[in-house]
Every structure is written in C-alpha cells, then in structure tokens.
Scaffold this motif. Structure first.
Motif, PDB file in Angstrom:
ATOM      1  N   MET A 286      -1.949  -5.000  -3.547  1.00 54.20           N
ATOM      2  CA  MET A 286      -1.134  -5.533  -4.636  1.00 54.20           C
ATOM      3  C   MET A 286      -1.230  -4.715  -5.917  1.00 54.20           C
ATOM      4  N   ARG A 287      -2.264  -3.901  -6.035  1.00 54.70           N
ATOM      5  CA  ARG A 287      -2.521  -3.192  -7.282  1.00 54.70           C
ATOM      6  C   ARG A 287      -1.350  -2.293  -7.696  1.00 54.70           C
ATOM      7  N   GLY A 288      -0.764  -1.590  -6.739  1.00 56.81           N
ATOM      8  CA  GLY A 288       0.333  -0.682  -7.053  1.00 56.81           C
ATOM      9  C   GLY A 288       1.521  -1.392  -7.673  1.00 56.81           C
ATOM     10  N   PRO A 289       2.080  -2.404  -6.999  1.00 59.87           N
ATOM     11  CA  PRO A 289       3.205  -3.132  -7.594  1.00 59.87           C
ATOM     12  C   PRO A 289       2.861  -3.790  -8.930  1.00 59.87           C
ATOM     13  N   ILE A 290       1.650  -4.351  -9.046  1.00 65.46           N
ATOM     14  CA  ILE A 290       1.260  -5.041 -10.277  1.00 65.46           C
ATOM     15  C   ILE A 290       1.252  -4.077 -11.461  1.00 65.46           C
ATOM     16  N   LEU A 291       0.609  -2.926 -11.281  1.00 61.98           N
ATOM     17  CA  LEU A 291       0.490  -1.964 -12.378  1.00 61.98           C
ATOM     18  C   LEU A 291       1.840  -1.358 -12.739  1.00 61.98           C
ATOM     19  N   ASN A 292       2.593  -0.940 -11.745  1.00 62.48           N
ATOM     20  CA  ASN A 292       3.828  -0.208 -12.011  1.00 62.48           C
ATOM     21  C   ASN A 292       4.973  -1.108 -12.469  1.00 62.48           C
ATOM     22  N   ALA A 293       4.898  -2.383 -12.150  1.00 65.90           N
ATOM     23  CA  ALA A 293       5.924  -3.307 -12.635  1.00 65.90           C
ATOM     24  C   ALA A 293       5.540  -3.927 -13.972  1.00 65.90           C
ATOM     25  N   GLY A 294       4.362  -3.561 -14.490  1.00 68.14           N
ATOM     26  CA  GLY A 294       3.963  -4.055 -15.806  1.00 68.14           C
ATOM     27  C   GLY A 294       3.646  -5.527 -15.853  1.00 68.14           C
TER      28      GLY A 294
ATOM     29  N   VAL B 180      10.087  -3.323  -6.844  1.00 67.37           N
ATOM     30  CA  VAL B 180       9.462  -4.532  -6.299  1.00 67.37           C
ATOM     31  C   VAL B 180      10.537  -5.532  -5.885  1.00 67.37           C
ATOM     32  N   HIS B 181      11.563  -5.710  -6.725  1.00 67.19           N
ATOM     33  CA  HIS B 181      12.670  -6.609  -6.391  1.00 67.19           C
ATOM     34  C   HIS B 181      13.308  -6.203  -5.057  1.00 67.19           C
ATOM     35  N   ALA B 182      13.601  -4.924  -4.889  1.00 65.41           N
ATOM     36  CA  ALA B 182      14.258  -4.452  -3.665  1.00 65.41           C
ATOM     37  C   ALA B 182      13.354  -4.644  -2.448  1.00 65.41           C
ATOM     38  N   SER B 183      12.059  -4.358  -2.603  1.00 69.63           N
ATOM     39  CA  SER B 183      11.141  -4.500  -1.470  1.00 69.63           C
ATOM     40  C   SER B 183      10.954  -5.962  -1.089  1.00 69.63           C
ATOM     41  N   PHE B 184      10.920  -6.866  -2.074  1.00 66.21           N
ATOM     42  CA  PHE B 184      10.797  -8.295  -1.780  1.00 66.21           C
ATOM     43  C   PHE B 184      12.092  -8.831  -1.155  1.00 66.21           C
TER      44      PHE B 184
ATOM     45  N   LEU C 284       0.831  -1.204   0.000  1.00 67.33           N
ATOM     46  CA  LEU C 284       0.000   0.000   0.000  1.00 67.33           C
ATOM     47  C   LEU C 284       0.867   1.257   0.000  1.00 67.33           C
ATOM     48  N   LEU C 285       1.930   1.257   0.795  1.00 67.02           N
ATOM     49  CA  LEU C 285       2.825   2.418   0.840  1.00 67.02           C
ATOM     50  C   LEU C 285       3.546   2.636  -0.491  1.00 67.02           C
ATOM     51  N   LEU C 286       3.932   1.539  -1.140  1.00 63.14           N
ATOM     52  CA  LEU C 286       4.558   1.682  -2.451  1.00 63.14           C
ATOM     53  C   LEU C 286       3.598   2.354  -3.434  1.00 63.14           C
TER      54      LEU C 286
ATOM     55  N   PRO D 154       3.933   6.904  -7.245  1.00 58.89           N
ATOM     56  CA  PRO D 154       3.588   8.215  -7.815  1.00 58.89           C
ATOM     57  C   PRO D 154       4.811   9.073  -8.130  1.00 58.89           C
ATOM     58  N   VAL D 155       5.856   8.961  -7.307  1.00 55.39           N
ATOM     59  CA  VAL D 155       7.087   9.710  -7.569  1.00 55.39           C
ATOM     60  C   VAL D 155       7.775   9.160  -8.818  1.00 55.39           C
ATOM     61  N   LEU D 156       7.838   7.820  -8.934  1.00 51.96           N
ATOM     62  CA  LEU D 156       8.481   7.211 -10.092  1.00 51.96           C
ATOM     63  C   LEU D 156       7.747   7.548 -11.384  1.00 51.96           C
TER      64      LEU D 156
END
Length: 264
Positions: A126-134, A58-62, A30-32, A38-40
């Motif tokens: 999960m929506r944020g990581p899914i959308l932004n990581a393509g 996502v890689h770094a956060s995981f 959620l924080l991502l 949004p910054v990226l």
C-alpha cells in the motif's frame, strides 16, 4: 441433488476467486510502486501535479479491480447519483460496511484524497499508492484535520469514513468527530454517500475466506448535499462539531436501515 452440486461448485469458485482478488490487489499495489510511480515521479510538474497524476492512477487501478471482481463472479454493484460526485472542493462522507468500500468509492471518483491509517504507510503493498497519491495520515489528529481542510479549500476532493473503521453489523453508527470538524472548518460542499452490502461480507473481524452463499451486491446511494448553515454560526466551535457529528450519525443510521436489504 444437481442444484446442491452446482451451489457447492459456485461457492468453491467464488472462494478461489476471492483469494485471487486479494493476491491481485496486493501484487497490483506493489507493481505500481516499483514500475509505474517511479516513471510518474520523473515527469515534469509541481508536487500537486504529481499528486494529481498519482490519484488518477489509483482511481484507474481501483476501477479495473472492481471490474475484475465483477467479471469473475464475486460481486455485483450499482451506483445511484454518480452525477453528484466529482466536484471541486467536495467532502464525501460515507459509512463503512465492508472492506471494499474505499476501493469502490475511489473507483468512481476520478481524483480524490482520503485519510489512511498511519500503520499502512509501512505496508509494502500500500505504501506506493499512499505516498504518490498524497493521502493523509491519521497519525497526528490535529495535523490530519489541518491537511484535510487545506486540501478542500484548495479545490481538492476528500473521501472520509467518520467511523474510522468498518461498521459493526446491527449496531448504530458511531462516528469520530474528525469529519465533522473538517467539514465545518473547510465550509465546502458536503455530500453523503450511503453504502450497503448484501449479503454482508468482509465486515469487521470477519476473515476474507468467510464468504456468503452467493455473490454480494454493493450499492452506492449518493445523497443530496448537506447544508452547513445551521451549524457554522454555533459557538463555541466544539459544540458545533458535536452537534454536526450527531446529525451525521443519525442520518447514516437511518440510511443504513433504509438500505440494509438492498439487493436482496
């Protein structure tokens, strides 16, 4: 008596730590979505560059999340053959024994795409990581295959779990044919990864709070690349896909049996 008390205290701590890990994972996603992505998104660059940045975040956060689970005493892990991963145009095919699999794999692959269930696109955590990581939805199977092939042929890396869901303990692997079809259409590097978890935990239909009596050990064995030359000439392509899918099922069934007690 003292050992029994110690075991109970250890179990209670790991249960609390497991719950904390789940909460942390959801809150992190959620924080991502609210603060980082949004910054990226306003940084200059093409769509592919934005996706690349998203995948690296996502890689770094995981990677951090797996380290957290290790440090607070929930799990141990090991990786054999990591040097065979992180190659352009590589299709990584893995079995799926536990809920942590995809998190663990992405934590070891710096920049990778994967297929996600269409329902997760509506999940606020999960929506944020899914959308932004393509990441690629499985909602439309034909489009999913075409998108995966295009990604691989452009030099991207894919992670696919052909089972489509977590393995059923004690039963042979049952693969959907999508991974085989993608591999043969893309005709890129195919690398098998065998994951084993002992004691078993977070398996299919098993609640998160049903934890084992001790820390679980997650092991990742990276196999040698699978040659496609035997399958690509076969016509019609539907037969080639079926045969390659059967080959993958047999390979992972044997590997899973080989490593079933790894870390015991």
């Amino acid at each position: 008596m003292v050992q029994k008390i110690i075991r109970k205290l250890s179990y209670g701590w790991r249960l609390l730590a497991t719950g904390f890990s789940f909460v942390s994972f959801g809150a992190g996603g959620l924080l991502l979505w609210l603060l980082v992505f949004p910054v990226l998104s306003v940084l200059p660059g093409s769509r592919l560059q934005r996706i690349s940045r998203g995948q690296r975040v996502v890689h770094a956060s995981f990677y951090f999340f797996i380290g957290l689970m290790h440090r607070i005493g929930i799990m141990t892990y090991e990786v054999n053959g990591l040097e065979k991963l992180n190659r352009p145009g590589q299709l990584i095919i893995a079995n799926h024994p536990t809920l942590v699999d995809i998190v663990f794999l992405i934590s070891r692959v710096r920049q990778a795409n994967c297929i996600v269930k269409h329902s997760l696109w509506r999940n606020p955590f999960m929506r944020g990581p899914i959308l932004n990581a393509g990441y690629i939805s499985n909602g439309d199977p034909e489009k999913m295959i075409a998108d995966c092939v295009a990604w691989l042929q452009s030099g991207g890396t894919m992670i696919i779990f052909p089972e489509g869901t977590r393995s059923v303990p004690g039963k042979p692997c049952r693969f959907q044919r999508g991974a085989a079809a993608i591999a043969l259409q893309a005709n890129k590097t195919v690398t098998p990864v065998t994951l084993s978890c002992y004691p078993g935990t977070l398996t299919k239909a098993e609640p998160w709070y049903q934890i084992p009596e001790r820390r679980f050990h997650l092991a990742m064995q990276v196999g040698e690349d699978i040659a496609l030359d035997e399958f690509t000439p076969i016509q019609p392509k539907s037969i080639a896909v079926r045969r390659f899918n059967r080959y993958l099922q047999d390979y992972f069934t044997q590997q899973r049996e080989r490593y079933k007690d790894y870390g015991k």
